[in-house]
Design an enzyme around this catalytic site. Structure first.
Site, PDB file in Angstrom:
ATOM      1  N   ARG A  24       0.766  -1.278   0.087  1.00  0.00           N
ATOM      2  CA  ARG A  24      -0.021  -0.046  -0.134  1.00  0.00           C
ATOM      3  C   ARG A  24       0.856   1.233   0.002  1.00  0.00           C
ATOM      4  NH1 ARG A  24      -4.816  -0.823   3.187  1.00  0.00           N
ATOM      5  NH2 ARG A  24      -4.939  -3.152   3.758  1.00  0.00           N
ATOM      6  N   HIS A  79     -15.379   5.565  -1.366  1.00  0.00           N
ATOM      7  CA  HIS A  79     -14.552   6.585  -2.087  1.00  0.00           C
ATOM      8  C   HIS A  79     -15.332   7.941  -2.264  1.00  0.00           C
ATOM      9  CE1 HIS A  79     -13.103   8.905  -5.748  1.00  0.00           C
ATOM     10  NE2 HIS A  79     -12.075   8.600  -5.124  1.00  0.00           N
ATOM     11  N   ARG A  98     -14.153  49.770  -3.462  1.00  0.00           N
ATOM     12  CA  ARG A  98     -14.052  50.210  -4.905  1.00  0.00           C
ATOM     13  C   ARG A  98     -15.094  51.105  -5.455  1.00  0.00           C
ATOM     14  NH1 ARG A  98     -12.378  44.235  -5.119  1.00  0.00           N
ATOM     15  NH2 ARG A  98     -10.350  44.342  -6.224  1.00  0.00           N
ATOM     16  N   ARG A 148     -11.479  54.079  -1.969  1.00  0.00           N
ATOM     17  CA  ARG A 148     -10.716  54.312  -3.125  1.00  0.00           C
ATOM     18  C   ARG A 148     -11.412  55.029  -4.296  1.00  0.00           C
ATOM     19  NH1 ARG A 148      -8.476  49.312  -6.564  1.00  0.00           N
ATOM     20  NH2 ARG A 148     -10.392  49.494  -7.585  1.00  0.00           N
ATOM     21  N   GLU A 174       0.621  49.258  -6.671  1.00  0.00           N
ATOM     22  CA  GLU A 174       0.193  47.927  -7.520  1.00  0.00           C
ATOM     23  C   GLU A 174       0.807  48.122  -8.751  1.00  0.00           C
ATOM     24  OE1 GLU A 174      -4.307  48.283  -8.239  1.00  0.00           O
ATOM     25  OE2 GLU A 174      -4.178  50.661  -8.081  1.00  0.00           O
ATOM     26  N   GLY A 230      -2.146  46.402  -3.990  1.00  0.00           N
ATOM     27  CA  GLY A 230      -2.968  45.719  -4.863  1.00  0.00           C
ATOM     28  C   GLY A 230      -2.344  44.757  -5.626  1.00  0.00           C
ATOM     29  N   THR A 231      -2.588  43.465  -4.982  1.00  0.00           N
ATOM     30  CA  THR A 231      -1.578  42.520  -5.477  1.00  0.00           C
ATOM     31  C   THR A 231      -2.229  41.852  -6.777  1.00  0.00           C
ATOM     32  OG1 THR A 231      -2.650  41.314  -4.116  1.00  0.00           O
ATOM     33  CG2 THR A 231      -0.387  41.733  -3.456  1.00  0.00           C
ATOM     34  N   ASP A 234      -3.422  43.768  -9.477  1.00  0.00           N
ATOM     35  CA  ASP A 234      -2.604  44.638 -10.637  1.00  0.00           C
ATOM     36  C   ASP A 234      -1.009  44.372 -10.295  1.00  0.00           C
ATOM     37  OD1 ASP A 234      -4.235  46.130 -12.582  1.00  0.00           O
ATOM     38  OD2 ASP A 234      -5.028  47.101 -10.982  1.00  0.00           O
ATOM     39  N   CYS A 241      -4.595  44.545  -0.308  1.00  0.00           N
ATOM     40  CA  CYS A 241      -6.247  44.384  -0.594  1.00  0.00           C
ATOM     41  C   CYS A 241      -6.429  43.620  -2.019  1.00  0.00           C
ATOM     42  CB  CYS A 241      -6.975  45.876  -0.704  1.00  0.00           C
ATOM     43  SG  CYS A 241      -6.332  46.859  -1.869  1.00  0.00           S
TER      44      CYS A 241
END
Ligand code: PEP
Ligand code: MG
Length: 846
Positions: A63, A423, A529, A584, A716, A737-738, A740, A803
């Site tokens: 196994r 399963h 936004r 923003r 960003e 601003g990850t 962009d 953000c």
């Protein structure tokens, strides 16, 4: 378990290192088979049996066993060490030819399938023919002679496809099986499962070689799987399935419907009691809820394997809290026991308690929660339909690990066979997908893609509802409601809040979102936004502002928008009273607000056909052309639009200040912050700040109030990150601003890449994960690190937040926690997960 003194069939383990060497070099290490031989010899000595050399035969199993359990995804080979001679010794030892031939045919089938890759359905055809001939519907009712015939037929199937490759020498059988188990680490379904659950590909699996004990030896034998607590709800009740006269794979495959543990107690009271004792013992040893495989051989109980049990989010939360209260684990461990991303499942719908619709069939309540969707009968269709945006329920007689992609795509799973530990049940619980298994009255015809219960027919595409909490299946519409709050969830989040140091805010643009976020524990809004406030009816007004020919035309539209914005901001500040709200300023990729020229032309064509004038459309089309950009994402967005059409930002700043004044006058405690998007050079921020500060000063003058409104910027764009030292001198806060920043760092369009090739990149391993979901630490993360260091150096009072979507992703949270960010901001449904992930990050860093 052996060290604890439990009855575990003896064996040995070949470690994951061997698998990793195999993956790296394409070959298993030299000397492995000699070591395996020695280990087998030791096993022969300790058991008094023999592996292929006369005497009482020793059959073995191989196994997989990996760091993270992946139920059913890798391969197992059972009954190794059998051939035409040994089967006779097995008959002599067991006194049961039926058993011995069944072991042999199972070996041939499994070895052919798993090791030699000879397809499965032809074996089933042989068995079906034999069953037909005998007029029985279960393999266990076949005679020894039938099984001998099946064995011979299986050998022929294999011989035709892989001549001379089915070994009769037990040693070679063992080597083949070990190699296959190692190779199964890299099979498609295991890779898919790892991707779904974020398990690294390079860990590798171990291979456990173990003496076979036989659950199909006689009437006093059987096999089962049990969980120390209910893996669906976390309640403290033993939970499991037992199959008399069967081998382990029969239970998991859901081929026959099983007995409950209570039913086991009436057949084997002593084994049942022992099993309950062992479950307790193992749970206090491993301090977790466990999934245990056991076999009863001639009335003696053996434990075959144990692993941490897969569980639903509800069970995970309840288990963590109750185990901490029982003193089995501490609070810190409890907090690490729940997967942050799974908390969203707790908000999945349930069937309303007053429901009076009658189910068409009721099966096993295998994974809680309700799901409504169109029936599909195979995994590929499930994926296809789900991709097209449809909600689907995967309906199968049983699921196999090959269905994993379809199970992941389906909203719910329904099977006619299998118990609580089949399963389908185990995998569905792991995924948090509602499931009903073992709905035995449901007749499923996979070929025809239909199912039926009594008079009710179900065709592909029919909408049904399954209730994995009760096991009910409905074809009539039933009311679904949001589930009640789990008190244990509040508890575990309270513990997480005590531990974490990272702040959690929410991305929310509407009061409803803000209220939801607050109820989930968000300590403010990290990103509102404002462009999201300009959709629907307001779109026309925004268009007027952008496309205006004269100042008067523009100012009329602006005034209207300002009035609406004051209300928007007031409502947000009220919903988050006392907590920070980052508003923003507008960041529309312009094209999102303008009609497309194609649409305009189509409309014009329609009008021409109808004989109506099109002058206005043509004028509009000209205007749109003036603003059209080839790369809007890189175009007149964010602060650039603010600087070019500065009445817009001025209006927003004025509206925000007016809302602030109104909230203060209403006795509230509003905490407004204003944020400028898409800054790439400090000069942009300087100029924009000037506009904002002018509006603040004028609000102060007219209201006679003093304000403390921090002004910050998004980081960003790579250039902003690289010049963060300069920008920080002008900013009270940074918010990364990850979305962009990832797009711009990779040069990868966030709107297009996903559909075009990103998925292929991940599947082919060119990228480890989707960088829009989990932060790319080496690249994008490096920019963030530079910006934090240089920003803080220039301005020690700078507040740091994030953000982008990554604000809800546990790995990304751990990274920015390490950088010392003040907060992350996540979408409201992910706020609870973010709280937990932040605590886990702190614990991991301690
Ligand atoms: C971002 O770019 O990460 C961000 C939060 O802004 P948006 O997604 O609105 O571009
Ligand atoms: Mg952005």
């Amino acid at each position: 378990m052996t060290a604890l003194g439990l009855a575990v069939p003896p064996g040995f383990t070949i470690t994951t290192e061997v698998c990793r060497i195999g993956m790296e070099t394409g070959e298993l290490p030299e000397g492995l088979w000699d070591e395996v031989d020695q280990a087998v010899r030791r096993l022969e000595e300790s058991t008094g049996r023999s592996f292929g050399s006369g005497g009482v035969p020793m059959l073995l199993s191989v196994r997989s066993g990996a760091k993270f359990s992946m139920p059913g995804m890798m391969d197992t080979v059972l009954n190794l060490g059998i051939n035409d001679e040994i089967v006779e010794s097995l008959i002599a030892w067991s006194g049961n030819p039926h058993f011995a031939w069944d072991a042999y045919r199972r070996f041939v089938q499994m070895y052919g399938d798993v090791v030699l890759g000879v397809d499965d359905h032809r074996y089933q055809d042989v068995l079906e023919e034999l069953r037909g001939r005998r007029g029985v519907d279960d393999d266990s009712q076949l005679t020894a002679e039938d099984l001998r015939e099946a064995t011979e037929a299986f050998k022929k199937i294999i011989e035709a496809k892989r001549p001379g490759e089915l070994p009769t020498d037990p040693k070679l059988q063992l080597q083949g099986a070990i190699s296959a188990v190692f190779a199964s680490w890299s099979n498609r379904r295991a890779s898919d499962y790892r991707r779904l659950h974020g398990i690294p590909d390079d860990l590798g699996t171990a291979a456990n070689v173990q003496l076979m004990v036989f659950g199909d030896l006689d009437e006093e034998s059987g096999t089962g799987v049990c969980f120390t607590r209910d893996p669906g709800t976390g309640e403290r009740v033993a939970y499991g399935d037992y199959l008399p006269q069967a081998q382990g794979e029969d239970v998991v495959a859901g081929i026959r419907n099983t007995l409950t543990l209570d039913e086991l107690s009436s057949i084997h009271p002593v084994c049942h009691e022992d099993l309950l004792g062992i479950m307790d013992q193992l749970e206090s040893h491993y301090r977790d809820m466990l999934d245990i495989e056991f076999t009863i051989e001639r009335g003696l109980l053996y434990i075959l394997q144990v692993r941490a049990g897969k569980r639903t989010a509800e069970a995970a939360v309840r288990l963590a809290v109750t185990m901490a209260r029982e003193g089995l684990i501490d609070k810190e461990t409890a907090v690490t026991r729940v997967e942050p991303a799974s908390l969203e499942q707790l908000h999945r719908p349930h069937v309303a308690p007053h429901n009076e619709v009658a189910p068409i069939v009721t099966g096993v309540a295998a994974s809680p929660g309700a799901a409504r969707g169109a029936v599909v009968f195979d995994a590929d269709t499930a994926v296809e339909r789900a991709k097209a945006g449809e909600d689907v329920i995967l309906l199968r007689p049983e699921t196999t690990p090959d269905d994993i992609h379809g199970m992941a795509a389906a909203l719910g799973i329904l099977t006619s066979q299998g118990g609580k530990t089949s399963h389908a049940a185990v995998v569905a619980r792991g995924m948090g997908t509602p499931a009903v298994t073992g709905a035995a009255d449901l007749r499923v015809d996979i070929g025809a893609k239909t199912a039926a219960v009594g008079e009710v027919d179900i065709a592909a595409g029919d909408v049904i509802t399954i209730d994995g909490t009760s096991g009910a299946v409905y074809t009539e519409p039933v009311e679904l409601i949001a589930p009640e709050k789990l008190p244990e969830l509040e508890q575990i989040l309270a513990w997480a809040d005590e531990i974490r140091t990272l702040g959690i805010r929410a991305n929310a643009d509407t009061p409803a979102d803000a209220i939801e976020a607050r109820s989930r524990g968000a300590m403010g809004i990290g990103l509102a936004r404002t462009e999201h406030m300009f959709l629907g009816e307001r779109l026309q007004v925004v268009r007027q502002i952008i496309l205006a020919h004269s100042d008067e035309e523009r100012s009329g539209a602006l005034e209207e928008l300002e009035r609406l914005q004051v209300g928007d901001f007031e409502d947000l500040l009220a919903a988050m009273d006392g907590l920070p709200v980052v508003v923003r300023l507008l960041d529309p990729p312009l094209h999102e607000f303008l009609p497309s020229r194609l649409e305009l032309e189509e409309e014009a064509l329609r009008r021409v056909r109808a004989g109506r004038p099109i002058d206005d459309l043509m004028a509009m089309s000209k205007e749109v052309a003036r603003w059209e950009e080839d790369n809007p994402m890189l175009g007149l967005r964010g602060v650039r639009l603010g600087l070019m059409v500065h009445e817009l930002y001025r209006m927003q700043a004025r509206a925000a200040m007016e809302a602030l004044v109104r909230r203060i006058r209403a006795g509230g405690n509003p905490k407004l912050e204003l944020m400028v998007p898409l800054v790439s050079t400090v000069e942009e921020l300087i100029r924009m700040k000037r506009v904002i500060q002018e509006e603040m000063a004028s609000a102060s003058e007219t209201s006679g109030l003093e304000f403390d409104v921090p002004i910050g910027t998004m980081i960003e764009l790579p250039r902003a990150a690289l010049t963060a030292g300069e920008i920080a001198l002008e900013a009270d806060f940074f918010s990364f601003g990850t979305n962009d920043l990832t797009q711009m760092t990779y040069g990868l369009s966030r709107d297009d890449a996903e559909g075009l090739f990103l998925r292929d990149y991940v599947e082919q391993g060119i990228l480890k994960t989707d960088p829009f979901q989990t932060l790319d630490i080496q690249g994008v993360g490096r920019l963030i690190r530079v910006a934090c260091l240089e920003g803080l150096e220039a301005n020690p009072n700078l507040t740091l937040g994030l953000c982008g979507e990554h604000g809800g992703d546990p790995e990304s949270i751990a990274f920015v926690h390490g950088l010392g960010l003040d907060y992350v901001s996540a979408s409201p449904p992910r706020v609870e997960g973010a709280r937990l992930a932040a605590a886990q990050a702190e614990l991991a860093a301690r």
